[in-house]
Design a protein around this motif. Structure first.
Motif, short mmCIF file in Angstrom:
data_model
loop_
_atom_site.label_atom_id
_atom_site.label_comp_id
_atom_site.label_asym_id
_atom_site.label_seq_id
_atom_site.Cartn_x
_atom_site.Cartn_y
_atom_site.Cartn_z
N GLU A 266 0.86 -1.29 0.12
CA GLU A 266 0.13 -0.08 -0.10
C GLU A 266 0.87 1.33 0.03
N ARG A 267 1.71 1.42 0.76
CA ARG A 267 2.58 2.43 0.91
C ARG A 267 3.57 2.82 -0.22
N GLU A 268 4.12 1.84 -0.76
CA GLU A 268 4.89 1.90 -2.04
C GLU A 268 4.37 2.10 -3.22
N THR A 269 2.95 1.71 -3.30
CA THR A 269 2.18 1.62 -4.88
C THR A 269 0.95 2.79 -4.90
N ARG A 270 0.94 3.30 -3.71
CA ARG A 270 -0.32 4.33 -3.78
C ARG A 270 -0.15 5.50 -4.51
N GLU A 271 1.10 6.12 -4.40
CA GLU A 271 1.45 7.30 -4.99
C GLU A 271 1.38 7.13 -6.60
N PHE A 272 1.88 5.97 -7.01
CA PHE A 272 1.91 5.82 -8.42
C PHE A 272 0.44 5.61 -8.99
N VAL A 273 -0.30 4.75 -8.18
CA VAL A 273 -1.63 4.44 -8.66
C VAL A 273 -2.51 6.02 -8.64
#
Length: 113
Positions: free
Chosen positions: A41-48
């Protein structure tokens, strides 16, 4: 839940499959290296979120609402070539995928099957 449905990008972003593949990759990596969802969640959220926000950009380009905007769009489409740009949009290249094999090795795993 993974795939395009997990991230709800509009078809206007042109990023549904890309975001889905990145999401699956990052989820598998998180589960393999930490066994938890929080890193995913932490590492993917910004990209999404960056890619979901592209809908405003794509919408204006694909469906212009004024005659002038329509003429600009048509002119740009006629001038397209088969060459891809040297760089992608910032949202499309906002995440460098980590190498899970190297991470597992550092965690003490000897092989990845």
């Amino acid at each position: 839940m993974v795939g395009e449905a997990a991230y709800a990008p509009s078809f206007l972003t042109g990023q549904g499959t890309s975001v889905a593949l990145v999401g699956v990759y990052m989820l598998a990596r998180s589960l393999a290296t930490t066994g938890a969802f929080d890193a995913y969640e932490r590492e993917t959220r910004e990209f999404v979120e960056l890619n979901q926000a592209q809908v405003g950009v794509g919408n204006a380009a694909l469906f212009p609402v004024t005659a002038e905007a329509l003429a600009r769009r048509d002119s740009r489409l006629r001038g397209l070539t088969a060459l891809t740009p040297d760089t992608g949009r910032p949202a499309h290249t906002a995440l460098a995928l980590p190498d899970p094999v190297a991470e597992l090795w550092h965690l003490g795993h000897r092989s990845v099957d």
